[in-house]
Scaffold this motif. Structure first.
Motif, mmCIF file in Angstrom:
data_model
loop_
_atom_site.group_PDB
_atom_site.id
_atom_site.type_symbol
_atom_site.label_atom_id
_atom_site.label_comp_id
_atom_site.label_asym_id
_atom_site.label_seq_id
_atom_site.Cartn_x
_atom_site.Cartn_y
_atom_site.Cartn_z
ATOM 1 N N GLU A 278 -0.794 2.938 -3.545
ATOM 2 C CA GLU A 278 0.353 3.689 -3.025
ATOM 3 C C GLU A 278 0.286 3.781 -1.497
ATOM 4 O O GLU A 278 1.299 3.627 -0.809
ATOM 5 C CB GLU A 278 0.385 5.085 -3.643
ATOM 6 C CG GLU A 278 1.641 5.852 -3.320
ATOM 7 C CD GLU A 278 1.744 7.174 -4.067
ATOM 8 O OE1 GLU A 278 2.730 7.880 -3.831
ATOM 9 O OE2 GLU A 278 0.861 7.499 -4.882
ATOM 10 N N GLN A 279 -0.912 4.001 -0.956
ATOM 11 C CA GLN A 279 -1.068 4.070 0.498
ATOM 12 C C GLN A 279 -0.750 2.727 1.148
ATOM 13 O O GLN A 279 -0.114 2.674 2.196
ATOM 14 C CB GLN A 279 -2.487 4.504 0.861
ATOM 15 C CG GLN A 279 -2.762 5.958 0.579
ATOM 16 C CD GLN A 279 -4.217 6.343 0.801
ATOM 17 O OE1 GLN A 279 -5.099 5.492 0.863
ATOM 18 N NE2 GLN A 279 -4.466 7.640 0.910
ATOM 19 N N ALA A 280 -1.179 1.634 0.511
ATOM 20 C CA ALA A 280 -0.900 0.298 1.044
ATOM 21 C C ALA A 280 0.601 0.012 1.034
ATOM 22 O O ALA A 280 1.144 -0.555 1.987
ATOM 23 C CB ALA A 280 -1.644 -0.760 0.237
ATOM 24 N N VAL A 281 1.269 0.424 -0.036
ATOM 25 C CA VAL A 281 2.714 0.210 -0.138
ATOM 26 C C VAL A 281 3.441 1.023 0.926
ATOM 27 O O VAL A 281 4.270 0.490 1.672
ATOM 28 C CB VAL A 281 3.228 0.565 -1.559
ATOM 29 C CG1 VAL A 281 4.746 0.603 -1.582
ATOM 30 C CG2 VAL A 281 2.702 -0.420 -2.585
ATOM 31 N N ARG A 282 3.138 2.300 1.003
ATOM 32 C CA ARG A 282 3.817 3.172 1.975
ATOM 33 C C ARG A 282 3.512 2.782 3.416
ATOM 34 O O ARG A 282 4.340 2.954 4.296
ATOM 35 C CB ARG A 282 3.439 4.624 1.735
ATOM 36 C CG ARG A 282 4.079 5.174 0.492
ATOM 37 C CD ARG A 282 3.851 6.646 0.347
ATOM 38 N NE ARG A 282 4.563 7.154 -0.808
ATOM 39 C CZ ARG A 282 4.418 8.353 -1.288
ATOM 40 N NH1 ARG A 282 3.578 9.196 -0.721
ATOM 41 N NH2 ARG A 282 5.098 8.744 -2.345
ATOM 42 N N GLY A 283 2.300 2.256 3.634
ATOM 43 C CA GLY A 283 1.920 1.804 4.974
ATOM 44 C C GLY A 283 2.425 0.410 5.289
ATOM 45 O O GLY A 283 2.112 -0.149 6.335
ATOM 46 N N LYS A 284 3.191 -0.158 4.369
ATOM 47 C CA LYS A 284 3.764 -1.504 4.508
ATOM 48 C C LYS A 284 2.689 -2.565 4.743
ATOM 49 O O LYS A 284 2.894 -3.522 5.484
ATOM 50 C CB LYS A 284 4.834 -1.522 5.584
ATOM 51 C CG LYS A 284 5.970 -0.587 5.234
ATOM 52 C CD LYS A 284 7.148 -0.705 6.136
ATOM 53 C CE LYS A 284 8.196 0.243 5.576
ATOM 54 N NZ LYS A 284 9.299 0.518 6.358
ATOM 55 N N LYS A 285 1.554 -2.381 4.078
ATOM 56 C CA LYS A 285 0.469 -3.349 4.166
ATOM 57 C C LYS A 285 0.408 -4.240 2.934
ATOM 58 O O LYS A 285 -0.308 -5.232 2.917
ATOM 59 C CB LYS A 285 -0.859 -2.615 4.346
ATOM 60 C CG LYS A 285 -0.992 -1.934 5.694
ATOM 61 C CD LYS A 285 -2.336 -1.242 5.821
ATOM 62 C CE LYS A 285 -2.614 -0.755 7.212
ATOM 63 N NZ LYS A 285 -1.957 0.480 7.569
ATOM 64 N N ALA A 286 1.127 -3.890 1.886
ATOM 65 C CA ALA A 286 1.086 -4.630 0.624
ATOM 66 C C ALA A 286 2.091 -5.787 0.633
ATOM 67 O O ALA A 286 3.197 -5.654 1.153
ATOM 68 C CB ALA A 286 1.386 -3.704 -0.545
ATOM 69 N N PHE A 287 1.672 -6.926 0.045
ATOM 70 C CA PHE A 287 2.550 -8.083 -0.094
ATOM 71 C C PHE A 287 2.851 -8.389 -1.559
ATOM 72 O O PHE A 287 3.756 -9.157 -1.853
ATOM 73 C CB PHE A 287 1.908 -9.321 0.561
ATOM 74 C CG PHE A 287 1.844 -9.231 2.054
ATOM 75 C CD1 PHE A 287 2.926 -9.628 2.825
ATOM 76 C CD2 PHE A 287 0.717 -8.741 2.693
ATOM 77 C CE1 PHE A 287 2.880 -9.537 4.218
ATOM 78 C CE2 PHE A 287 0.664 -8.650 4.079
ATOM 79 C CZ PHE A 287 1.747 -9.044 4.838
ATOM 80 N N LEU A 288 2.066 -7.811 -2.461
ATOM 81 C CA LEU A 288 2.244 -8.030 -3.898
ATOM 82 C C LEU A 288 1.624 -6.861 -4.642
ATOM 83 O O LEU A 288 0.551 -6.381 -4.268
ATOM 84 C CB LEU A 288 1.550 -9.338 -4.341
ATOM 85 C CG LEU A 288 1.437 -9.608 -5.836
ATOM 86 C CD1 LEU A 288 2.809 -9.870 -6.454
ATOM 87 C CD2 LEU A 288 0.514 -10.792 -6.101
ATOM 88 N N LEU A 289 2.295 -6.424 -5.713
ATOM 89 C CA LEU A 289 1.724 -5.422 -6.608
ATOM 90 C C LEU A 289 1.404 -6.097 -7.933
ATOM 91 O O LEU A 289 2.240 -6.820 -8.477
ATOM 92 C CB LEU A 289 2.706 -4.274 -6.841
ATOM 93 C CG LEU A 289 2.985 -3.367 -5.648
ATOM 94 C CD1 LEU A 289 4.036 -2.331 -6.011
ATOM 95 C CD2 LEU A 289 1.714 -2.686 -5.182
ATOM 96 N N ILE A 290 0.204 -5.864 -8.426
ATOM 97 C CA ILE A 290 -0.197 -6.374 -9.732
ATOM 98 C C ILE A 290 -0.388 -5.163 -10.633
ATOM 99 O O ILE A 290 -1.220 -4.298 -10.364
ATOM 100 C CB ILE A 290 -1.496 -7.194 -9.639
ATOM 101 C CG1 ILE A 290 -1.281 -8.394 -8.715
ATOM 102 C CG2 ILE A 290 -1.950 -7.634 -11.023
ATOM 103 C CD1 ILE A 290 -2.542 -9.135 -8.361
ATOM 104 N N LEU A 291 0.409 -5.107 -11.681
ATOM 105 C CA LEU A 291 0.439 -3.979 -12.602
ATOM 106 C C LEU A 291 -0.072 -4.449 -13.952
ATOM 107 O O LEU A 291 0.378 -5.475 -14.458
ATOM 108 C CB LEU A 291 1.890 -3.486 -12.706
ATOM 109 C CG LEU A 291 2.203 -2.234 -13.504
ATOM 110 C CD1 LEU A 291 1.462 -1.029 -12.951
ATOM 111 C CD2 LEU A 291 3.703 -1.976 -13.485
ATOM 112 N N SER A 292 -1.014 -3.720 -14.533
ATOM 113 C CA SER A 292 -1.531 -4.118 -15.843
ATOM 114 C C SER A 292 -0.465 -3.924 -16.914
ATOM 115 O O SER A 292 0.374 -3.027 -16.814
ATOM 116 C CB SER A 292 -2.796 -3.332 -16.200
ATOM 117 O OG SER A 292 -2.477 -1.995 -16.497
ATOM 118 N N GLU A 293 -0.515 -4.766 -17.915
ATOM 119 C CA GLU A 293 0.465 -4.700 -19.000
ATOM 120 C C GLU A 293 0.302 -3.426 -19.824
ATOM 121 O O GLU A 293 1.246 -2.969 -20.445
ATOM 122 C CB GLU A 293 0.328 -5.931 -19.895
ATOM 123 C CG GLU A 293 0.702 -7.217 -19.177
ATOM 124 C CD GLU A 293 0.301 -8.465 -19.933
ATOM 125 O OE1 GLU A 293 -0.586 -8.399 -20.815
ATOM 126 O OE2 GLU A 293 0.873 -9.521 -19.637
#
Length: 110
Positions: A25-40
């Motif tokens: 969540e911190q990476a997303v909000r800090g605009k540092k994330a390029f991809l999210l991998i979510l478990s099924e």
């Protein structure tokens, strides 16, 4: 799936990911994330939260693997969500995830 999980481990060793809900969540909000991998097998709330985050921040999202598989690949306990923080890794992981999902769909159609 092995290539995907191996690359995920390499990404972890390179320090180019944020694993777990808080870190992702911190990476997303800090605009540092390029991809999210979510478990099924993530909880409904976790899936909803990160699907919404991906849509809002216009991030690609891959739902693949189990919490246990993702955790084992990066050498930790179970993980429901992983944010990839390097663009090259993100592109390759997304491509591999899409190929795996496409192959599952094709096998299911036969």
């Amino acid at each position: 799936m092995n290539k995907f999980l191996s690359l995920l481990g390499l990404c972890k060793r390179a320090g180019k990911m944020a694993a777990g809900e808080v870190a992702a969540e911190q990476a997303v909000r800090g605009k540092k994330a390029f991809l999210l991998i979510l478990s099924e097998d993530a909880s409904k709330n976790t899936k909803k939260k990160f699907r919404n985050s991906a849509a809002y921040y216009e991030l690609p999202l891959a739902e693949i693997g189990t919490k246990e598989e993702l955790g084992r690949a990066i050498g930790t306990d179970m993980r429901s969500i992983i944010a990839i923080t390097e663009e090259g890794f993100a592109k390759k992981l997304k491509q591999l995830a899409d190929d795996i999902i496409d192959n599952r769909t094709k096998v299911g159609e036969d």
